[in-house]
Design a protein around this motif. Structure first.
Motif, short mmCIF file in Angstrom:
data_model
loop_
_atom_site.label_atom_id
_atom_site.label_comp_id
_atom_site.label_asym_id
_atom_site.label_seq_id
_atom_site.Cartn_x
_atom_site.Cartn_y
_atom_site.Cartn_z
N UNK A 22 11.12 -8.53 -11.90
CA UNK A 22 11.48 -9.68 -11.75
C UNK A 22 10.67 -10.73 -10.98
N UNK A 23 9.34 -10.27 -10.87
CA UNK A 23 8.51 -11.23 -9.98
C UNK A 23 7.21 -11.44 -10.95
N UNK A 24 6.60 -12.64 -10.39
CA UNK A 24 5.37 -13.00 -11.28
C UNK A 24 4.18 -12.94 -10.27
N UNK A 25 4.09 -11.91 -9.12
CA UNK A 25 3.39 -11.97 -8.17
C UNK A 25 1.77 -11.50 -8.66
N UNK A 43 7.38 2.35 -4.14
CA UNK A 43 8.40 2.59 -5.15
C UNK A 43 9.54 1.39 -5.54
N UNK A 44 9.99 0.78 -4.56
CA UNK A 44 10.80 -0.25 -4.68
C UNK A 44 9.94 -1.49 -5.13
N UNK A 45 8.83 -1.65 -4.69
CA UNK A 45 8.19 -2.96 -5.21
C UNK A 45 7.83 -2.76 -6.70
N UNK A 46 7.65 -1.47 -7.44
CA UNK A 46 7.49 -1.44 -8.71
C UNK A 46 8.98 -1.88 -9.43
N UNK A 47 9.97 -1.34 -8.74
CA UNK A 47 11.19 -1.78 -9.39
C UNK A 47 11.25 -3.24 -9.54
N UNK A 48 10.85 -4.04 -8.23
CA UNK A 48 10.95 -5.42 -7.99
C UNK A 48 9.95 -5.89 -8.99
N UNK A 49 9.03 -5.38 -9.57
CA UNK A 49 8.09 -6.14 -10.25
C UNK A 49 8.55 -6.69 -11.54
N UNK A 64 -2.38 -10.44 -18.18
CA UNK A 64 -1.51 -9.30 -17.73
C UNK A 64 -0.09 -9.81 -17.30
N UNK A 65 0.70 -9.12 -17.94
CA UNK A 65 2.27 -9.28 -17.24
C UNK A 65 2.67 -8.77 -15.89
N UNK A 66 2.98 -9.23 -14.81
CA UNK A 66 3.19 -8.51 -13.80
C UNK A 66 4.26 -7.36 -13.45
N UNK A 116 -2.86 -6.56 0.11
CA UNK A 116 -4.29 -7.03 0.57
C UNK A 116 -5.08 -8.09 -0.10
N UNK A 117 -5.47 -7.59 -1.42
CA UNK A 117 -6.13 -8.70 -2.31
C UNK A 117 -5.19 -9.86 -2.48
N UNK A 118 -3.98 -9.64 -2.67
CA UNK A 118 -3.08 -10.78 -3.07
C UNK A 118 -3.18 -11.71 -1.75
#
Length: 303
Positions: free
Chosen positions: A279-282, A271-277, A240-242, A192-194
């Motif tokens: 490889x992401x810069x969000x 949970x899967x969003x944490x896995x994806x983090x 901070x590194x995402x 939401x904040x994003x």
């Protein structure tokens, strides 16, 4: 009342300080001698030079209580096995770490064969528990649960924040589900904040908005309080590194949902969003990492 605390890291050390503050004697041991010496000198803990020494300094107690605050897995497993020869029938081992509840059930059954009580205690409250009190959810036989009640009250509050939730395994199971819910709540705030940050034409002040939401809003919570405080200092989070780690209990919660055939899409996606983090810069991942640090003192990767 006296107990031995094995493991004086962030959580175990602060729990020890709170127990001492509330009149519970603690014999403490950690492989970090500096930590043992510091808590002994500043807080009055009885220092121990080894686990054997800690248990020996409980002599004279009607029932020895050994509270473990160790990483889940092999370290906790081996420590419990090593404790058995040092204890007598009727003594109590409490595992206050984040062990898998299935392991706790197995350990409890084995210890019962040795005549030793086992309490699996899910512990929440993070680095703020020292001042605010922890939340304890523990499983075990009623006889043992009644004995540790004064300790639970000292760590939490006299009439709230602690509960004997059921048999051995139920404490860590309850904490596991608690952490799964936590994943979902954190993910919702972060996304939401994003979105708010992404609406550049409005020039929204996230520190102002999160502070606003803290008062009267249906989404107000301790997680929001921590997030608002952090954003008041830094909204860009440029250092901070995402990257968002998962401690294991989120995974176990999703596996439990599969085992029960219960739909848990929010917890699973979180949970899967944490896995994806990795490889992401969000921006949302930076916020998740920031929240974990705020409530639990978990490490934040920085540039």
């Amino acid at each position: 009342m006296k107990l031995a605390m094995i493991g004086l890291g962030k959580m175990g050390g602060n729990m020890t300080r709170r127990l001492l503050k509330h009149g519970i004697e603690v014999v403490g041991f950690d492989f970090n001698e500096d930590t043992v010496n510091q808590i002994s000198l500043t807080n009055g803990m009885i220092p121990a030079t080894s686990v054997e020494d800690a248990v020996a300094k409980l002599s004279g107690e009607p029932q020895k209580i050994v509270w473990l605050m160790l990483p889940s897995g092999e370290i906790t497993e081996n420590q419990i096995k090593d404790l058995v020869p040092l204890l007598n029938k009727g003594d109590i081992i409490v595992d206050g770490g984040n062990s898998n509840y299935k392991h706790s059930q197995r350990r409890g059954a084995w210890l019962a064969e040795q005549g030793i009580h086992f309490i699996d205690c899910g512990t929440s409250g993070g680095i703020w528990g020292l001042e605010n009190g922890y939340c304890l959810m523990y499983g075990g036989a009623k006889e043992a649960a009644d004995i540790i009640a004064p300790i639970a009250k000292a760590l939490t509050h006299e009439d709230r924040g602690w509960a004997h939730v059921g048999p051995v395994g139920s404490g860590h199971f309850t904490k596991m589900i608690h952490n799964g819910i936590e994943y979902g709540m954190m993910q919702a705030f972060a996304e939401g904040l994003d979105l708010l940050k992404g609406k550049e034409e409005f020039g929204l002040d996230l520190a102002q908005i999160t502070e606003l939401w803290r008062h009267g809003s249906v989404v107000r919570s301790w997680l929001l309080d921590l997030t608002a405080e952090a954003l008041a200092h830094d909204q860009e989070l440029a250092t901070i590194v995402p990257y968002v780690a998962d401690s294991g209990e989120g995974r176990w919660t999703v596996v439990e949902a599969v085992d029960q055939g219960v739909a848990a899409p929010v917890l699973t996606v979180a949970l899967q969003a944490r896995f994806r983090s990795q490889d992401s810069k969000g921006y949302s991942y930076k916020l998740l990492s920031l929240m974990r640090n705020a409530f639990g003192g978990h490490a934040v990767k920085t540039k």
